[in-house]
Each structure stands twice: as structure tokens, then as C-alpha cells.
Write an enzyme that holds these catalytic residues in place. Structure first.
Site, PDB file in Angstrom:
ATOM      1  N   ASP A 118     -62.777 -69.857  -5.172  1.00  0.00           N
ATOM      2  CA  ASP A 118     -63.247 -70.347  -3.877  1.00  0.00           C
ATOM      3  C   ASP A 118     -64.571 -71.082  -4.101  1.00  0.00           C
ATOM      4  OD1 ASP A 118     -62.843 -69.826  -0.710  1.00  0.00           O
ATOM      5  OD2 ASP A 118     -64.984 -69.824  -1.230  1.00  0.00           O
ATOM      6  N   ASN A 129     -70.031 -79.058   4.069  1.00  0.00           N
ATOM      7  CA  ASN A 129     -69.457 -79.879   5.139  1.00  0.00           C
ATOM      8  C   ASN A 129     -70.457 -80.124   6.253  1.00  0.00           C
ATOM      9  OD1 ASN A 129     -66.902 -80.528   4.201  1.00  0.00           O
ATOM     10  ND2 ASN A 129     -65.980 -78.619   4.965  1.00  0.00           N
ATOM     11  N   ASP A 175     -64.556 -83.439   1.171  1.00  0.00           N
ATOM     12  CA  ASP A 175     -63.287 -83.819   0.525  1.00  0.00           C
ATOM     13  C   ASP A 175     -63.516 -84.278  -0.905  1.00  0.00           C
ATOM     14  OD1 ASP A 175     -61.963 -83.226   2.843  1.00  0.00           O
ATOM     15  OD2 ASP A 175     -61.749 -85.301   3.525  1.00  0.00           O
ATOM     16  N   GLU A 198     -60.744 -74.487   0.814  1.00  0.00           N
ATOM     17  CA  GLU A 198     -61.528 -74.637  -0.407  1.00  0.00           C
ATOM     18  C   GLU A 198     -61.114 -73.644  -1.482  1.00  0.00           C
ATOM     19  OE1 GLU A 198     -63.949 -71.885   2.304  1.00  0.00           O
ATOM     20  OE2 GLU A 198     -62.521 -73.535   2.463  1.00  0.00           O
TER      21      GLU A 198
END
Length: 454
Positions: free
Chosen positions: A332, A340, A349, A375
């Protein structure tokens, strides 16, 4: 220069013939569909037309007209001879009665009959034509008739002194009279020979009929053969090619794309087959791309969650069948929500793509690297021991931490990993839960580390 190397050498001639055959073959194969159909129709219909015209011509020329001419001539000649024969008997009777009685009525009957016989001979001469056999018979009978007519006319000039008492020399008159039956019998033999000739002509006519039947049979057989050839041409050029197209379409519809449609003639169907094969290849390429796209994550190009579930099931089945143990590694991205929030989703992204590329590059098998969701990423480490799996996980963690941002504004990235080892078959969900629990433990211990499940 040797003879073999000259312009007219056997090698050169053989090469020329081979080139000519190749050119002719190409010319034939290059004919259009319309040409093949026309050739087939001509092959089927032309022999029938030729056979019909030839048969009619041969039949009319060799059978009908000659037979009609022969029959008409022979009928007329036989009829004339039979009248002459009848006249001979009438002349004999009239002469006999005149010799005995001297009655002028019998002499008139004799004269009328004699003129009629003379006319019959002229008719026979007109109908005899160029038939040598008939002319020979006619010449012989004509000589006998001339002699009898002369002798009879002389007898009819004999008279006695007494009225109605007959001729003066009855014995001589009766001797002449007896020659008419003899001539009639001779004429009968002539009639028999003419009838024999007629029968021979009939036999020849029948033989001609049989020949015509043989020719007709041969024409029928040739026509059947040519129609068969025409049918073969149509079947070879159109039907079989169309069947191959249909078979190719059925193969494609059933999912079999590996066998192309092979058609060489006619060019139109060959072009259709070529277009069909190109279309099939395009479909295969599109299907391959669609299948591959369905297997992979659109953002990172790693295999997706569905492929992960399938691959994990396969690995469990292999382990149940005696296969080697394996490990499951869940990773992760640390603080991804903050990335973000601080830099935007576009930057997020880009971080996910860079992480995926790093995992794919450094994993022992790129086909066992997956985007699990969001993620989170997953890796299956096949044929691995706990120590080797731990070492691989640490290498991946360091590789992620060593990523250098391409843009100074991009954040540094780290990952936390949870590792679960599987030595015996268990429920795949249980294995995932075990690795997920280890991942949460890694995050709880401060992130950017590998934790192995107990």
C-alpha cells in the site's frame, strides 16, 4: 558454345515450354467469374447443339433421302415390271384366241396391250436411272420384248381365205404365242432379282440406321461427359470456393481463427477470401487486445483484481496437487490520500504508474504483479520460502523508496508491505486476510516496512 547451350538446346526448349505453361495457367486462373460461368455453359450446351445438328444432317443425308429415293424408284420399277408381266399374259391370251378364231377384236386387244407394254418399258427406262444392275435386266427384257413384238405382229398379218377361221398357219402362231409365257416367267426371275436388290438396299438402310444409332449413342455419351465437365468447372470454380467461404465463416463464428480460407479461382471469390482472411486477422487482433485490456488495469497496465483472484485460485490448486509453497505480498502506498490532497489526482495517478512500473520491473515474475485496488498492489511469489519471500519484499520496498521524482514538485513515495506464506492449501480469502492484517501492522508500526504474518 556447345549445342546444349545454344538457342535451340533441349534446356532452352524445356524452359520455354515451362514458361508457356505458367503463362497459360496464369491466364486460366485470371479468368473472371463471368468467364468461368460462360465456359461452363458452353461446355454443357455446345455439344448438345452440335450433336443435334450433326445428327439431323447425317440422318437426312445418309438415311432419309437415299432411302426415299431408292424406295420410290424400286417401287415404280417393280410396278412397271409387274404390269409388263401382266401384259405378257394378256398378249398370249389375245394372240391364242386370234390364231384360233381370227376375230379382229382379239387383234385390237393385242395391239392395245402391246402399246401399253411399250409405254411401260419406256417408263422403266426413265426410272432406271444410273442403276447398272437394273439397266442390264431392262436391256435383256427389252431385247426379248422386241423379238416377241416383231414375231407377234407378223403372225397377226396371217389370214385365211375363210372369214372367222383364224390364221393360215395356226401351229406357227401357237408357237409364237407360247413364247409369251416363257417371257413372263423370265420376267418373273427378273422381278425376283430386283426384289433381292431391294432387300439388299433395305439391309443397307437398316445398317445405316444402326450406324446412326451408334453415333447418336456416342453423341449422348460425349454430351453427358461434357455436361459433367461443365458441372465440374462450375463446382470447382464456384461451388467449392463458396463452400470454403461458408466453412471459413462457420469456423470464425465458432471461435476458430487459425485456419485461413484458401481460394485461388475465380479471382472474384479469391479476392473475397483474401478480404475475409484480413477481416478475420483484424478480428483476432481486436479480440486479443480486448482480452488483454480486460485482464489489465487501465491506469497502471498491471494485471487487475480479477486476474489476481484467478491466479491465486490456480496457485492453490497447484499446491493441492503437490506443487511448491508460495507467498502473497500486499503493498500500500504510504500517505496516498495526502498526496492526492496536496498535489491533485493527476499527480496521484502518476505516482501509481511509477509504483506499478517499479514493482513490475523488480518483481521475480512480472505476470504475478497486480493492482489490487486503489493504491494497493499485490504480488504472488511462486516457489518461494519464507526467507526468500522476505528478501524479495525488502528489495521491492527499497526500490520504491529509491524512486527519484521526475518533477521537483512531486513527493517522495514509500510503501508498506504485508507478507503471508502459504505451505498448504487454504481458502484464498483467508490467505488474503492474513497478508492484509500484516499490511495493517506495517502501517501501524510507522509505514515503509515489511511485516510478515504470524
Amino acid at each position: 558454345m556447345t549445342q546444349e547451350d545454344g538457342a535451340g538446346s533441349p534446356q532452352t526448349e524445356a524452359s520455354s515450354r515451362a514458361g508457356l505453361m505458367v503463362a497459360v495457367t496464369r491466364r486460366i486462373r485470371g479468368q473472371s467469374l463471368r468467364s468461368w460461368m460462360l465456359i461452363a455453359m458452353v461446355c454443357a450446351v455446345l455439344p448438345l447443339l452440335i450433336s443435334a445438328l450433326t445428327g439431323y444432317s447425317v440422318y437426312h443425308r445418309t438415311i432419309v433421302q437415299p432411302f426415299r429415293d431408292v424406295m420410290t424408284r424400286q417401287h415404280d420399277v417393280l410396278l412397271e415390271f409387274e404390269r409388263i408381266q401382266s401384259g405378257f399374259w394378256t398378249l398370249s391370251s389375245a394372240m391364242n384366241k386370234y390364231a384360233l378364231t381370227g376375230d379382229e377384236a382379239y387383234r385390237e386387244v393385242f395391239e392395245a396391250t402391246r402399246q401399253r407394254v411399250e409405254e411401260e418399258f419406256r417408263n422403266i427406262e426413265a426410272n432406271a436411272g444410273a442403276d447398272p444392275h437394273l439397266r442390264d435386266q431392262l436391256t435383256a427384257m427389252r431385247a426379248i420384248w422386241s423379238r416377241l413384238s416383231r414375231d407377234a405382229q407378223e403372225v397377226l398379218t396371217w389370214r385365211t381365205a375363210e372369214e372367222g377361221s383364224g390364221v393360215s398357219n395356226v401351229a406357227a402362231a401357237l408357237a409364237v404365242e407360247q413364247e409369251f409365257p416363257v417371257a413372263a416367267n423370265q420376267l418373273e426371275s427378273v422381278l425376283m432379282r430386283i426384289r433381292d436388290v431391294s432387300e439388299a438396299n433395305h439391309a443397307r438402310a437398316l445398317e445405316a440406321f444402326r450406324r446412326l444409332e451408334y453415333w447418336a449413342l456416342a453423341a449422348i455419351l460425349v454430351s453427358i461427359g461434357m455436361m459433367g465437365l461443365g458441372g465440374y468447372i462450375v463446382n470447382r470454380a464456384i461451388v467449392l470456393s463458396a463452400d470454403q467461404l461458408v466453412a471459413g465463416a462457420r469456423r470464425v463464428s465458432s471461435g476458430e481463427h487459425g485456419t485461413p480460407v484458401q481460394i485461388s479461382v475465380p479471382p472474384e471469390l479469391a479476392a473475397v477470401a483474401d478480404a475475409f482472411n484480413r477481416m478475420t486477422r483484424k478480428i483476432v487482433e481486436q479480440e486479443t487486445r480486448l482480452v488483454e485490456q480486460a485482464r489489465r488495469d487501465g491506469l497502471t497496465s498491471l494485471l487487475n483484481r480479477r486476474e489476481f483472484d484467478l491466479r491465486l485460485e490456480e496457485r492453490m490448486d497447484s499446491l493441492a496437487a503437490g506443487g511448491a509453497p508460495f507467498a502473497l505480498l500486499l503493498g500500500d502506498v504510504d500517505h496516498f490520500k495526502q498526496i492526492n490532497d496536496a498535489h491533485g489526482h493527476v499527480t496521484g495517478d502518476e505516482v501509481l504508474r511509477r509504483v506499478a512500473q517499479t514493482l513490475e520491473t523488480n518483481a521475480p515474475d512480472a505476470e504475478n504483479a497486480f493492482r489490487y485496488g486503489g493504491e494497493e498492489f499485490a504480488l504472488i511469489l511462486p516457489d518461494s520460502s519464507p526467507e526468500a519471500a522476505q528478501q524479495t519484499a525488502e528489495q521491492l520496498r527499497r526500490a520504491i523508496g529509491e524512486l527519484t521524482p521526475s518533477d521537483a514538485a512531486l513527493p517522495d513515495v514509500t510503501m508498506s508491505f504485508g507478507l503471508a506464506f502459504c505451505a498448504s492449501p487454504i481458502d484464498p480469502d483467508a490467505l488474503v486476510r492474513s497478508a492484509d492484517a500484516a499490511l495493517y501492522e506495517a502501517k501501524a508500526q510507522g509505514r515503509n516496512r515489511v511485516v510478515t504474518s504470524a
